[in-house]
Motif scaffolding. Structure first.
Motif, PDB file in Angstrom:
ATOM      1  N   TYR A 116     -32.852  25.074 -29.023  1.00  0.00           N
ATOM      2  CA  TYR A 116     -32.738  25.320 -27.588  1.00  0.00           C
ATOM      3  C   TYR A 116     -31.350  25.839 -27.186  1.00  0.00           C
ATOM      4  N   ALA A 117     -30.329  25.585 -27.982  1.00  0.00           N
ATOM      5  CA  ALA A 117     -28.987  26.082 -27.679  1.00  0.00           C
ATOM      6  C   ALA A 117     -28.939  27.603 -27.680  1.00  0.00           C
ATOM      7  N   LEU A 118     -29.858  28.220 -28.408  1.00  0.00           N
ATOM      8  CA  LEU A 118     -29.864  29.668 -28.556  1.00  0.00           C
ATOM      9  C   LEU A 118     -30.665  30.402 -27.479  1.00  0.00           C
ATOM     10  N   LEU A 119     -31.342  29.653 -26.620  1.00  0.00           N
ATOM     11  CA  LEU A 119     -32.186  30.295 -25.606  1.00  0.00           C
ATOM     12  C   LEU A 119     -31.365  31.152 -24.653  1.00  0.00           C
ATOM     13  N   LYS A 120     -31.908  32.307 -24.332  1.00  0.00           N
ATOM     14  CA  LYS A 120     -31.275  33.186 -23.352  1.00  0.00           C
ATOM     15  C   LYS A 120     -31.297  32.508 -21.979  1.00  0.00           C
TER      16      LYS A 120
ATOM     17  N   GLN B  70     -19.435  28.690 -26.301  1.00  0.00           N
ATOM     18  CA  GLN B  70     -19.089  28.470 -27.705  1.00  0.00           C
ATOM     19  C   GLN B  70     -19.850  29.428 -28.614  1.00  0.00           C
ATOM     20  N   LEU B  71     -21.123  29.631 -28.321  1.00  0.00           N
ATOM     21  CA  LEU B  71     -21.918  30.546 -29.139  1.00  0.00           C
ATOM     22  C   LEU B  71     -21.392  31.975 -29.040  1.00  0.00           C
ATOM     23  N   ALA B  72     -20.907  32.347 -27.870  1.00  0.00           N
ATOM     24  CA  ALA B  72     -20.358  33.693 -27.691  1.00  0.00           C
ATOM     25  C   ALA B  72     -19.099  33.897 -28.530  1.00  0.00           C
ATOM     26  N   MET B  73     -18.414  32.811 -28.881  1.00  0.00           N
ATOM     27  CA  MET B  73     -17.181  32.912 -29.677  1.00  0.00           C
ATOM     28  C   MET B  73     -17.438  33.011 -31.171  1.00  0.00           C
TER      29      MET B  73
ATOM     30  N   MET C 230     -30.574  34.288 -27.810  1.00  0.00           N
ATOM     31  CA  MET C 230     -29.475  35.142 -27.367  1.00  0.00           C
ATOM     32  C   MET C 230     -28.712  35.803 -28.510  1.00  0.00           C
ATOM     33  N   LEU C 231     -28.847  35.297 -29.730  1.00  0.00           N
ATOM     34  CA  LEU C 231     -28.124  35.848 -30.878  1.00  0.00           C
ATOM     35  C   LEU C 231     -29.111  36.210 -31.980  1.00  0.00           C
ATOM     36  N   PRO C 232     -28.744  37.182 -32.807  1.00  0.00           N
ATOM     37  CA  PRO C 232     -29.619  37.501 -33.937  1.00  0.00           C
ATOM     38  C   PRO C 232     -29.569  36.387 -34.984  1.00  0.00           C
ATOM     39  N   VAL C 233     -30.732  35.944 -35.404  1.00  0.00           N
ATOM     40  CA  VAL C 233     -30.840  34.875 -36.389  1.00  0.00           C
ATOM     41  C   VAL C 233     -31.820  35.298 -37.476  1.00  0.00           C
ATOM     42  N   VAL C 234     -31.726  34.626 -38.604  1.00  0.00           N
ATOM     43  CA  VAL C 234     -32.681  34.832 -39.686  1.00  0.00           C
ATOM     44  C   VAL C 234     -33.585  33.605 -39.733  1.00  0.00           C
ATOM     45  N   PRO C 235     -34.884  33.778 -39.416  1.00  0.00           N
ATOM     46  CA  PRO C 235     -35.800  32.639 -39.502  1.00  0.00           C
ATOM     47  C   PRO C 235     -36.082  32.287 -40.959  1.00  0.00           C
TER      48      PRO C 235
END
Length: 128
Positions: A55-59, A74-77, A104-109
């Motif tokens: 959930y931290a990654l949600l836009k 923090q994620l933006a940093m 909000m960020l590119p991730v590898v599932p």
């Protein structure tokens, strides 16, 4: 990061596993702080988002109840600290009805077997 030739996750110096939601506890924020500090000291850091940590990654994330700060700053940093290796549990995404397009960020599932392998292959792992 994933090794394209084998599709296996490539181990970093430190793997930080984030399993808690961005609001209600300080675990996720503290895990991100540890990752940023380690990266500032030259460690190669990878992040694995599992469970409610996804959930931290949600836009469009907003402040939590009682004005708790979100983790988006923090994620933006992460990029600024050269933390570019972000994995997410594919099962966790599916269980929450989410896709990588919601993040909000590119991730590898990673499927469950790849998550297990990732945890086994990392020399240092911290779980938050």
């Amino acid at each position: 990061m994933t090794d394209v030739s084998t599709s296996r996750p490539v181990p970093q110096d430190l793997l930080v596993v984030l399993r808690h939601p961005p609001h209600g506890t300080h675990w996720l924020r503290e895990g991100l702080d540890v990752a940023l500090v380690a990266a500032a000291f030259g460690q190669r850091v990878g992040l694995l988002f599992q469970g409610d940590g996804i959930y931290a990654l949600l836009k469009g994330q907003q402040a939590g109840a009682l004005g708790q700060k979100g983790t988006h700053p923090q994620l933006a940093m992460l990029e600024m600290y050269d933390i570019e290796t972000l994995w997410v549990s594919a099962r966790g995404l599916n269980e929450r009805g989410l896709s990588t397009d919601d993040l909000m960020l590119p991730v590898v599932p990673l499927e469950a077997s790849a998550v297990t392998e990732l945890l086994q292959r990392h020399p240092h792992t911290l779980i938050f």
